[in-house]
Each structure stands twice: as C-alpha cells, then as structure tokens.
Write an enzyme that holds these catalytic residues in place. Structure first.
Site, PDB file in Angstrom:
ATOM      1  N   GLY A 137     -21.394 -20.096  36.567  1.00 27.78           N
ATOM      2  CA  GLY A 137     -20.383 -19.140  36.978  1.00 27.78           C
ATOM      3  C   GLY A 137     -20.977 -17.801  37.356  1.00 27.78           C
ATOM      4  N   CYS A 138     -20.358 -16.732  36.855  1.00 30.89           N
ATOM      5  CA  CYS A 138     -20.776 -15.379  37.201  1.00 30.89           C
ATOM      6  C   CYS A 138     -22.166 -15.040  36.673  1.00 30.89           C
ATOM      7  CB  CYS A 138     -19.766 -14.371  36.665  1.00 30.89           C
ATOM      8  SG  CYS A 138     -18.115 -14.530  37.409  1.00 30.89           S
ATOM      9  N   ALA A 139     -22.623 -15.739  35.647  1.00 29.07           N
ATOM     10  CA  ALA A 139     -23.958 -15.480  35.101  1.00 29.07           C
ATOM     11  C   ALA A 139     -25.062 -16.026  35.994  1.00 29.07           C
ATOM     12  CB  ALA A 139     -24.083 -16.092  33.703  1.00 29.07           C
ATOM     13  N   ALA A 140     -24.688 -16.837  36.971  1.00 29.37           N
ATOM     14  CA  ALA A 140     -25.702 -17.539  37.764  1.00 29.37           C
ATOM     15  C   ALA A 140     -26.536 -16.605  38.617  1.00 29.37           C
ATOM     16  CB  ALA A 140     -25.036 -18.602  38.635  1.00 29.37           C
ATOM     17  N   PHE A 333     -23.209 -11.966  33.336  1.00 29.06           N
ATOM     18  CA  PHE A 333     -22.459 -12.558  32.228  1.00 29.06           C
ATOM     19  C   PHE A 333     -21.529 -13.632  32.778  1.00 29.06           C
ATOM     20  CE2 PHE A 333     -22.820  -7.872  31.501  1.00 29.06           C
ATOM     21  CZ  PHE A 333     -23.878  -7.925  30.607  1.00 29.06           C
TER      22      PHE A 333
END
Length: 376
Positions: A137-140, A333
């Site tokens: 997700g956004c942590a990628a 995150f």
C-alpha cells in the site's frame, strides 16, 4: 551507500476539487445517517483537489473488476514511460544502465508485472532484475527506495529505478457506505512517479541506513477486501493514532545512526492525512513546517499512496534542495501497520558513474524539464 536522485511525477488531467467532492457526497448519499460527519472529515483532510485517471462520470461507474483492471493496465502503459524517461534524465542515465526495476502499485494487477513490459518496450537490458511489490500500500514508496538501496549496497556500481503507479480512483466502490470509505473517497488521488537510485554519483539523498517496522496486531487497520467487484478499501478509525507508537521507531533508527530525529534538516514522509503529520510533528518534537512538502502533496494531489514520498521529495528538489551533507529522513507508512524508513544526507557531488552502453544519456544535463500534467 547510494543516491536517490530527483523524482519525476505526473498526475492525470481529470481534476476533482474539494467543493465538487463535497457536493458529490451530498448528492449520492443525501440520507446517510452520518453525512455531516463524513463531510466534516473530508473537509478536514486539507485536500483541495485530486487528479483522476478517468473523467468523473466514468470513475463513478462500476463496469466490473475485469474492466477496471483493463483500464489500469492501459493507463499504466500510457503514462509510465514518460515519467520513467524523465527520471532517467534527472539521474543522467540511460535505460541500459539500470540494473534493477522496483515497481510498486496496489491499485491494479498484472502478471507478468509492468516491469516485463518496460524491459521489452523502454530500452532496458534483458538481464535487468525485476522487483514488483503489490501489497504494501502506501508504505511501498518507502519500501521501494529501501530495496533499491539494499541492492545498490550489495552491488555498489549498480543503479536501480523505482516506479510508483497508483490509480486509487479505480478502487471506488459505490456500494461501500462506511464513514471510513466515504472519507477515503475524498482523500485518495491518482499519480505516477519514478526516481533513480544511483550506486555512485548523482545529486540527491545519499542513503546511509534503512529500516522497517510493523506494529503488532494491526493487520486489519488498513486492508483490502478482495471481492468479485474488486478492491474494497478498509480503514480503521484507529489509524490516525499510529504515529504515537511509530515516532519512537523513527527516533530509535536515527539514534542507532548517531542522529537526533528531532534535529534533522529535512523530512520526507507519507502524507496519509493531516492528523498523521500533526502527530508526527508532536511526537518527534519538530515544527509543523518540517513537513511542508508532504502537506503540499496532500493539498494539491490528495493521498497518492506509494507515490507520496517521491512527490514530496520532488518538491524538496523544486525548492532548491538543502545544503550539502544536510541530514534527513524518508518514511512511508501503510498496511500492517508498517513503516519503511531511510536516513540520508544531501549530496551535490554530481559525479557520473559508469556508462555501460555507448551513447548513453549520461552527459551533463541541466535542470529537469517541466513535468507533463503535473504543471511543475
């Protein structure tokens, strides 16, 4: 160590403003029992506009998972090449000088990954390593930077390309009526970003250390429910409070490196929402201004998932960068709840690495040309 060079970013041409979003929520959900709460939460995100890969009327339709995934593939193939070429230009490298492609996306699925298509169509060598990441997700975005750093640490003369392609609007689900979903419908936007991590030479962030952390027993706080209609985004109301346990993790990693996380020169972090940035400011004991690049991304583009950290870094470059050897932190995150963190110093060496291919575009080039669609 390896240098994270200037990112290239593009957003689609279709725009939806905050006012349009609020009017749409009122029109589509006039009888929703928590409509006032949803409208207040969307307003408080600070997002003033977002960009969509399709016109609004097409975004609101749901022709099925298969049709949406076809749109994802077609739009990725149409929009990624230009961003990749500009990222290579920024790093003064040719496609033939890239040894690893890290491709991150959580809003569509392809197998083979888009990395195979890129190698075939965009001039990369057939022995280029591929690392597609689909479930962070956004942590990628942070993970992609860290895995590129790991690779360049193992192979010091190698170069890696990071690509983030997020069409969050393709996950819109008209029948999901939870307040968290309505908030997400007003928060997420679409974007494509890319950046090169050079094993030697280059101007940007010379990464010295990276780390990962997962908060135990939070797997269901940010998640996808994968159904016949596609990806259904699940957002727990406890997510905004995750900076309280994560800020000490950032501080600890910096401490292991001999740095004080409260006294760095720049901060590039994922802008999941204003509460995330406000809490991080409080718990790290840094002024709100430290996160101005992340706030600008949130305001102008919304939450563009894994592309946020690359766009925030692009804004630091646009401001002129910082002093040579200035110290900074990059953090993404996402689901898990996971954090991907990197520490590095600004470098302006501009040294040119090896040229493996004759005619490679590693000759000195000046400032990046304007970013298409993004208006920068």
């Amino acid at each position: 160590m390896a240098t994270l060079c200037r990112p290239a970013v593009a957003v689609p041409e279709h725009v939806i403003s905050l006012e349009q979003t609020l009017d749409l929520v009122r029109t589509v959900h006039p009888d929703h029992p928590q409509l006032p709460l949803a409208l207040r939460l969307i307003t408080n995100t600070g997002v003033r506009k977002r960009h969509l890969v399709q016109p609004l009327e097409e975004t609101l339709r749901h022709p099925g998972f298969e049709a949406r995934n076809r749109v994802y593939e077609a739009e990725a193939k149409a929009r990624v090449p230009d961003v990749v070429q500009r990222a290579l230009h920024n790093a003064r490298l040719a496609a033939s000088e890239i040894d690893l492609i890290v491709y991150v996306s959580c809003t569509g699925f392809m197998m083979p990954s888009l990395t195979a298509w890129m190698i075939n169509k965009l001039g990369f060598r057939s022995d280029t390593r591929q690392l597609p990441i689909a479930q962070l997700g956004c942590a990628a975005g942070g993970s992609a930077i860290n895995r590129a750093h790991d690779f360049c640490t193992a192979y010091p003369e190698a170069n890696a390309l990071v690509v983030a392609c997020e069409f969050c609007s393709l996950s819109y689900q008209p029948d999901d009526l939870g307040v968290g979903t309505l908030l997400s419908n007003g928060l997420f936007g679409d974007a494509v970003a890319a950046a090169v991590v050079r094993g030697s030479g280059g101007t940007g962030v010379l990464i010295e250390r990276n780390g990962s952390h997962l908060i135990p027993d939070t797997e269901d706080w940010i998640a996808y429910s994968v159904r016949s209609t596609g990806f259904h985004f699940l957002l727990d109301r406890r997510v905004p409070g995750t900076m309280e346990p994560l800020a000490p993790v950032l501080a600890d990693l910096a401490g292991q490196h001999g740095w004080d996380a409260s006294a760095l020169d720049f901060y590039i972090v994922h802008a999941g929402g204003p509460r995330i940035l406000d809490d991080l400011s409080t718990h790290l004991k840094v002024p709100s201004e430290a996160f101005r690049f992340s706030r600008a991304t949130l305001t102008e583009y919304g939450n563009i998932a894994s592309a946020v950290v690359l766009d925030a870094l692009r804004r630091l470059f646009d401001e002129g960068g910082v002093a040579d050897q200035a110290r900074g932190l990059i953090a993404g995150f996402g689901p898990g709840i996971s954090a991907e963190i990197a520490l590095g110093r600004w470098t302006t060496t501009g040294r040119i690495g090896r040229q493996r291919a004759s005619g490679a575009s590693s000759t000195a080039l000046s400032a990046d040309r304007p970013l298409s669609h993004a208006g920068r």
